[in-house]
Design an enzyme around this catalytic site. Structure first.
Site, PDB file in Angstrom:
ATOM      1  N   GLU A 173       0.899  -1.179   0.115  1.00  0.00           N
ATOM      2  CA  GLU A 173       0.019  -0.135   0.080  1.00  0.00           C
ATOM      3  C   GLU A 173       0.724   1.193  -0.120  1.00  0.00           C
ATOM      4  O   GLU A 173       0.376   2.277  -0.569  1.00  0.00           O
ATOM      5  CB  GLU A 173      -0.792  -0.121   1.064  1.00  0.00           C
ATOM      6  CG  GLU A 173      -0.371  -0.333   2.804  1.00  0.00           C
ATOM      7  CD  GLU A 173      -0.063  -1.802   2.800  1.00  0.00           C
ATOM      8  OE1 GLU A 173       0.321  -2.008   3.695  1.00  0.00           O
ATOM      9  OE2 GLU A 173      -0.929  -2.317   2.071  1.00  0.00           O
TER      10      GLU A 173
ATOM     11  N   HIS B 261     -12.380 -24.042  -2.291  1.00  0.00           N
ATOM     12  CA  HIS B 261     -11.146 -23.801  -2.979  1.00  0.00           C
ATOM     13  C   HIS B 261     -10.880 -24.974  -3.810  1.00  0.00           C
ATOM     14  O   HIS B 261      -9.822 -25.384  -4.018  1.00  0.00           O
ATOM     15  CB  HIS B 261      -9.848 -23.498  -2.049  1.00  0.00           C
ATOM     16  CG  HIS B 261     -10.259 -22.560  -1.220  1.00  0.00           C
ATOM     17  ND1 HIS B 261     -10.893 -22.571   0.126  1.00  0.00           N
ATOM     18  CD2 HIS B 261      -9.643 -21.127  -1.354  1.00  0.00           C
ATOM     19  CE1 HIS B 261     -10.840 -21.264   0.504  1.00  0.00           C
ATOM     20  NE2 HIS B 261     -10.372 -20.245  -0.096  1.00  0.00           N
TER      21      HIS B 261
END
Lengths: 484, 388
Positions: free
Chosen positions: B102, B185
């Site tokens: 970030e 998944h």
């Protein structure tokens, strides 16, 4: 003490909301438009209306009594929740920016003290309110706007009738909402892309889609750009940058962000305008779109036509928030609430929103308050779920076309003679267009199989051959007006 | 996805669970040899499947300035590393970042929480003549985007009378079993998408295939759903040409020739089927006493529109058909193949069409080895079909 008061007053307010629905909320929040509704509508013997009025009066008395206390409590709440001076000198270095600390436990209020006001320029009589912020409209543009609004009205009347006569299978009017599509279209450039819902044919009209082109789509003939594949009113025009309508609600909104992102990357002097209704804001796509638009800095203007009703669902059952406009801030999207029945206000707001979207590379949310005067569609009878005098009030007292006409006339740009001529000429054009569209043959059977992919795959070619054999064998089973 | 990183950190466990299922490297080699014999561009470095995908994405972005890659966590390289290096090379306006680095790029913190948002955005981008390459982190999470795929992307061209199209859209999603993925998944949702005219569904079986097919999908003028066998991301390694090449869509490939039975599959399941074919050849039967059973193995590659002709020709030769996929047997795409081939080859068939597929249960964690269409289940089905 303050918190106790707060809890108590909020509980009362909440129970009122639940008990009295929309009127309860409006009484609490002090909205003017519905006060006008009851103050200005002519006295009626309608039972429903009396009920509505008495409920309204009741709720205002109760609420106004408690309101003082609740306001005090709310003020306290709001001012501390957003206090700039925190108790703690330290701040939290959190991804996305610094967050200050506080040792006071304060929940952010679920609603603001006052409802967001509704921007308008023309008063109920069509006179410009002194000191209004507005974008000037030339005579030429104003007259075209009025012309198109009348055209839309006439189209709706005559096509609706055609459906009633069984000549087309379905129709859906823009009645009561003419100002939003026409005035927003007028404020845009034709380079701007439109991703419509289904109550914005006015944008197409403004951009030059002809009455004959509308009729061809409604009849699904071979001149229909959609090749007769979709229900009536699912218009689209590549030439006019108006992306073909689909029935699912709000799906166009995230797509609009993708289109806008492309315009931005290409450094085009254009934005995207996409429309939805109040019901559409309950779809996940609406929220995905606002969030995506904000984080991708996409030049897109979201216009929500809040017309009070999503088919039979009233806005009081649609959301607990102050309408739609407040949802923008949560996503970091600049927003405005506009009187959707004031063409000049819509024009000015969209003009400004467009400028913001393009020059600042950011999305804008516009909530236009209006009313769906027509039924949802030809498959709906709205008198089953809403009072007739409510419809009548919006149709007459708050009619957006009449209001705009008053203003255009007051400028000396329009006269009764022109009005009569326009309406009779439109009627003639519409009837001719219907006749011509009806006579034009349907698209050929080959159009059933084309365009599924860019090139027709073998399974479809095989199915086409099989179908043709069946048609030859049983021609009576198939419509005779579809060329084989 | 909170659990996504476990797939990176638990790499070792993936391998161990696979070896438990006797996923032999010899089988992989067999497939690789077969592939190299095919008339495909030769040479190139030895790559695993995710690196081949990564190479395809680099080429796609390199060769078309209107190509974009976006999705959850794609900028730092993705949880499966398929998008490694793309954002650095092509910039964060073409490869949309997500919040793992970030401080570097605050402006492009795009956390796509709404799958319908990813696909909707991609449709809009593609409608403007761009190549929109969207990644859904797991095929198990594609369902919120089902409406956008089925009602929007698939019908965009048709409903507008070809005035508009979103053919530049490619949706990539890892699918299938991985040894420890549990319900969410592991799924193979391809059959849902095979019921949707207007989109293509493509599944590669190996690195070389993945690169060539993905480039074809990205450049195909129709929206494509591209399912990547995540089981093979690291496990499957082969020589992959470094150049820009495309493999044709809607063309199946006979990857192993045989005369007694035709096996049809796609993606990761092909390596299990290959193993069964090898064992079957060692199994003398009533029909082939000396030689064992000669199996023909077909990789369908594109599920819709699928290459019926190649399967038809093969079944007319062998007289027997077996289909295998990881997805539950009921309503799986195997049913469609069985019905179509029965229709075309009824008089040539010497046995009922066999299907060896996943069970009709949700994909189970502990019971994965029981759920799966394993080599021995296939081998048994081959034998009983041939001996019918």
């Amino acid at each position: 003490m303050a918190t106790i008061w707060l809890r108590r007053s909020r509980t009362i307010a909440q129970s009122l909301k639940h008990k009295y629905g929309l009127t309860g909320i409006l009484g609490l929040e002090g909205c003017n438009s519905f006060q006008n509704l009851h103050a200005s509508s002519p006295s009626s013997t309608n039972h429903d209306r009396h009920l509505l009025v008495s409920t309204y009066k009741y709720s205002t008395t109760i609420v106004s009594d408690k309101r003082l206390k609740s306001t005090v409590a709310l003020k306290h709440l709001d001012s501390t929740a957003f206090a700039s001076d925190s108790d703690d000198e330290q701040a939290l270095d959190f991804p996305g920016g610094m967050v200050s600390y506080t040792s006071e436990m304060q929940f952010i209020s679920e609603s603001q003290e006052k409802r967001i006001p509704c921007y308008r320029v023309l008063d109920d009589n069509g006179e410009i309110i002194n000191g209004s912020d507005l974008e000037l409209v030339s005579k030429e543009v104003a007259v075209k706007m009025y012309n198109d609004m009348v055209t839309l009205q006439m189209m709706d009347n005559i096509f609706y009738e055609a459906q009633r006569q069984g000549r087309i299978s379905f129709y859906l009017t823009s009645m009561g909402e003419e100002a939003i599509s026409i005035a927003s279209a007028a404020a845009l450039s034709t380079e701007d892309y439109i991703l419509p819902q289904y109550r914005e044919p006015g944008v197409l009209l403004w951009r030059g889609f002809t009455i004959q082109e509308f009729a061809n789509q409604l009849f699904g003939n071979k001149a229909d750009y959609g090749k007769g594949r979709q229900m009536p009113i699912h218009y689209g025009s590549n030439k006019l940058n108006y992306i073909t309508i689909s029935s699912p609600i709000a799906t166009q909104l995230p797509q609009a962000v993708g289109v806008a992102y492309s315009l931005k990357m290409d450094k085009k002097d254009a934005c995207v305008v996409t429309y939805t209704g109040d019901g559409g804001t309950s779809e996940g796509d609406f929220h995905a779109a606002l969030n995506f638009a904000a984080v991708t800095d996409a030049p897109v203007v979201f216009i929500c036509r809040n017309n009070g009703w999503a088919i039979s669902t009233n806005v009081s059952e649609q959301f607990r928030s102050d309408g739609v406009v407040v949802k923008g801030q949560a996503y970091g999207v600049r927003s405005i609430r506009v009187d959707g029945n004031d063409a000049l206000a819509v024009y000015s707001a969209i003009h400004s929103a467009r400028k913001t979207a393009i020059s600042e590379e950011r999305p804008v949310l516009v909530e236009a308050l209006t009313y769906r005067v027509g039924h949802h569609s030809t498959s709906d009878d709205s008198t089953k779920y809403r009072p007739v005098d409510e419809i009548e009030y919006w149709k007459s007292a708050r009619n957006p076309v009449n209001r705009f006409r008053n203003w255009v006339e007051s400028n000396g740009w329009w006269s009764d003679t022109e009005e009569t001529e326009l309406r009779s000429s439109l009627k003639k054009q519409l009837l001719q267009a219907i006749q011509a569209a009806e006579k034009t043959e349907k698209p050929p059977v080959s159009d059933l199989f084309s365009d599924v992919y860019d090139v027709t795959p073998s399974n479809l070619r095989e199915q086409e051959n099989q179908l043709r054999e069946t048609i030859n064998k049983y021609p009576q089973d198939y419509p005779s007006d579809v060329p084989v | 996805m909170a659990t996504a990183t476990t797939f990176i950190t638990r790499g070792r466990r993936v391998v161990s669970s696979i070896s438990r299922r006797r996923f032999s490297s010899s089988c992989q080699n067999a497939i690789q040899q077969q592939q190299q014999e095919k008339s495909q561009p030769g040479g190139g470095k030895s790559l695993n499947l995710y690196s081949a995908i990564n190479q395809a994405l680099h080429i796609a972005l390199e060769t078309d300035s209107r190509a974009y890659v976006f999705g959850e966590d794609v900028s730092f390289g993705g949880v499966f590393r398929c998008t490694t290096g793309l954002a650095d090379r092509f910039g964060k306006s073409r490869v949309f970042n997500t919040p793992l680095c970030e401080q570097k790029a605050r402006k492009f913190h795009i956390k796509f929480c709404f799958m319908q948002g990813i696909v909707g955005f991609g449709i809009g981008l593609a409608a403007m003549g761009n190549r929109a390459i969207a990644e859904i982190q797991f095929a198990d999470y594609i369902f919120p985007a089902f409406d956008q795929i089925v009602n929007e992307a698939a019908k965009f061209r048709y409903r507008s009378g070809n005035q508009f199209n979103c053919g530049g859209l490619t949706i990539r999603a890892p699918y299938g079993a991985v040894g420890h993925g549990g319900h969410y998944h592991s799924q193979s949702p391809e059959a849902f998408f095979c019921h949707v005219p207007g989109i293509k569904v493509v599944i590669p079986r190996s690195p070389r295939q993945a690169k060539g097919l993905l480039l074809s999908c990205i450049r195909d003028p129709n929206p494509v759903v591209f399912f990547e066998p995540k089981w093979l991301y690291r496990l499957s390694v082969e020589e992959v040409p470094e150049d820009d090449y495309m493999l044709p869509l809607s063309e199946a490939e006979v990857i192993r020739e045989g005369s007694d039975i035709t096996l049809v599959g796609w993606g990761a399941q092909l390596s299990i089927m290959e193993q069964a074919c090898i064992d079957a050849e060692k199994s003398p039967t009533l029909v082939a006493l000396q030689e064992g059973i000669s199996c023909e193995l077909i990789d369908l590659k594109t599920l819709i529109p699928w290459d019926k002709e190649t399967v038809e020709v093969s079944v007319k030769k062998t007289g027997r058909l077996l289909i295998s996929h990881e997805a539950p047997v009921t309503g799986g795409f195997g049913a469609e193949i069985a019905a179509s081939i029965l229709d075309r080859c009824f008089l040539r068939l010497e046995a009922p069409v066999a299907r060896v597929c996943g069970l009709d249960t949700p994909f189970p964690l502990v019971f994965e080895p029981f759920y799966m269409p394993t080599k021995n289940k296939i081998l048994d089905a081959i034998k009983s079909t041939v001996n019918y």
